[in-house]
Design a protein around this motif. Structure first.
Motif, mmCIF file in Angstrom:
data_model
loop_
_atom_site.group_PDB
_atom_site.id
_atom_site.type_symbol
_atom_site.label_atom_id
_atom_site.label_comp_id
_atom_site.label_asym_id
_atom_site.label_seq_id
_atom_site.Cartn_x
_atom_site.Cartn_y
_atom_site.Cartn_z
ATOM 1 N N GLY A 84 -21.471 -50.441 65.814
ATOM 2 C CA GLY A 84 -21.896 -50.468 64.410
ATOM 3 C C GLY A 84 -20.832 -51.060 63.507
ATOM 4 O O GLY A 84 -21.120 -51.884 62.636
ATOM 5 N N VAL A 85 -19.597 -50.649 63.717
ATOM 6 C CA VAL A 85 -18.499 -51.173 62.896
ATOM 7 C C VAL A 85 -18.325 -52.666 63.160
ATOM 8 O O VAL A 85 -18.171 -53.450 62.227
ATOM 9 C CB VAL A 85 -17.192 -50.399 63.185
ATOM 10 C CG1 VAL A 85 -15.988 -51.101 62.595
ATOM 11 C CG2 VAL A 85 -17.293 -48.979 62.649
ATOM 12 N N GLY A 87 -20.581 -54.767 64.251
ATOM 13 C CA GLY A 87 -21.714 -55.472 63.650
ATOM 14 C C GLY A 87 -21.569 -55.598 62.147
ATOM 15 O O GLY A 87 -21.851 -56.651 61.560
ATOM 16 N N SER A 88 -21.115 -54.522 61.516
ATOM 17 C CA SER A 88 -20.909 -54.555 60.064
ATOM 18 C C SER A 88 -19.827 -55.557 59.686
ATOM 19 O O SER A 88 -19.962 -56.299 58.711
ATOM 20 C CB SER A 88 -20.527 -53.175 59.547
ATOM 21 O OG SER A 88 -21.573 -52.269 59.756
ATOM 22 N N LEU A 89 -18.741 -55.554 60.463
ATOM 23 C CA LEU A 89 -17.661 -56.498 60.174
ATOM 24 C C LEU A 89 -18.115 -57.940 60.373
ATOM 25 O O LEU A 89 -17.772 -58.824 59.574
ATOM 26 C CB LEU A 89 -16.447 -56.214 61.068
ATOM 27 C CG LEU A 89 -15.650 -54.966 60.725
ATOM 28 C CD1 LEU A 89 -14.563 -54.725 61.759
ATOM 29 C CD2 LEU A 89 -15.046 -55.066 59.335
ATOM 30 N N ALA A 91 -21.211 -59.027 60.093
ATOM 31 C CA ALA A 91 -22.130 -59.348 58.990
ATOM 32 C C ALA A 91 -21.347 -59.618 57.714
ATOM 33 O O ALA A 91 -21.662 -60.561 56.970
ATOM 34 C CB ALA A 91 -23.118 -58.208 58.779
ATOM 35 N N TRP A 92 -20.333 -58.822 57.457
ATOM 36 C CA TRP A 92 -19.499 -59.012 56.265
ATOM 37 C C TRP A 92 -18.791 -60.357 56.339
ATOM 38 O O TRP A 92 -18.733 -61.096 55.360
ATOM 39 C CB TRP A 92 -18.493 -57.869 56.149
ATOM 40 C CG TRP A 92 -17.547 -58.015 55.007
ATOM 41 C CD1 TRP A 92 -17.784 -57.770 53.691
ATOM 42 C CD2 TRP A 92 -16.192 -58.488 55.083
ATOM 43 N NE1 TRP A 92 -16.667 -58.035 52.947
ATOM 44 C CE2 TRP A 92 -15.671 -58.481 53.778
ATOM 45 C CE3 TRP A 92 -15.380 -58.887 56.127
ATOM 46 C CZ2 TRP A 92 -14.380 -58.873 53.500
ATOM 47 C CZ3 TRP A 92 -14.093 -59.276 55.841
ATOM 48 C CH2 TRP A 92 -13.603 -59.267 54.532
#
Length: 186
Positions: A84-85, A87-89, A91-92
């Motif tokens: 999750g982290v 993927g978030s990074l 995406a960011w």
């Protein structure tokens, strides 16, 4: 007790035979021993020790499997959080690249608009014309590489670098035209 059992040293055995108090104690100990030997042998009605061992073993296995389960759940949680982290990074990072690319594209478009206003039939010197052509050729190479990157679809840091180079070259062209017009106005 060693004298009673016949394992004592000779000095101790001689003392027990000569001392009335010790001799009386020996007689009493032998009587207790004889009485104990006459007692019937008792056995518990049901042997609970094997059942207790089995229960303890089952409890040990249950705790072991419980620990394994909690460890697996913890590992799964860590993997899920890491994914999750990550993927978030990602995406960011992609959003950041997309914003930078959009800003550079807008800046490039503004510079091209400004260049169009300078190209209204003005005559350039040979050196300036050569410099303009070299810069325009470099821009054409960058445009070709940008076209290849756009076909891949994903925003990349390479595209941002190329757009930055394109903006710098367009800015250099604008500077050349601005400088030339300033000299012509003199």
């Amino acid at each position: 007790l060693d004298v009673r059992d016949g394992t004592a040293e000779s000095i101790a055995a001689r003392h027990a035979a000569e001392c009335p108090a010790c001799a009386a104690e020996l007689v009493r100990l032998r009587e207790v021993q004889a009485e104990l030997a006459e007692l019937p042998e008792e056995h518990p009605g049901r042997d609970v020790f094997p059942a207790l061992l089995e229960k303890l073993e089952m409890e040990r296995w249950r705790r072991r499997w419980s620990r394994i389960g909690w460890t697996a759940a913890g590992f799964a949680l860590v993997v899920t959080l890491a994914a999750g982290v990550r993927g978030s990074l990602e995406a960011w990072q992609e959003a950041k690249i997309a914003r930078a690319t959009s800003a550079l594209m807008a800046q490039s478009e503004d510079l091209e608009t400004e260049l169009r206003s300078y190209r209204s039939g003005n005559v350039l010197s040979g050196r300036t014309a050569r410099n303009v052509m070299e810069i325009e050729d470099r821009i054409a190479v960058i445009d070709a590489r940008l076209s290849q990157l756009q076909r891949s679809g994903a925003p990349s840091t390479d595209a941002v670098d190329l757009w930055q180079q394109r903006v710098m070259l367009l800015d250099a062209l604008v500077d050349m035209h601005t400088t030339r017009q300033a000299y012509v106005g003199l």
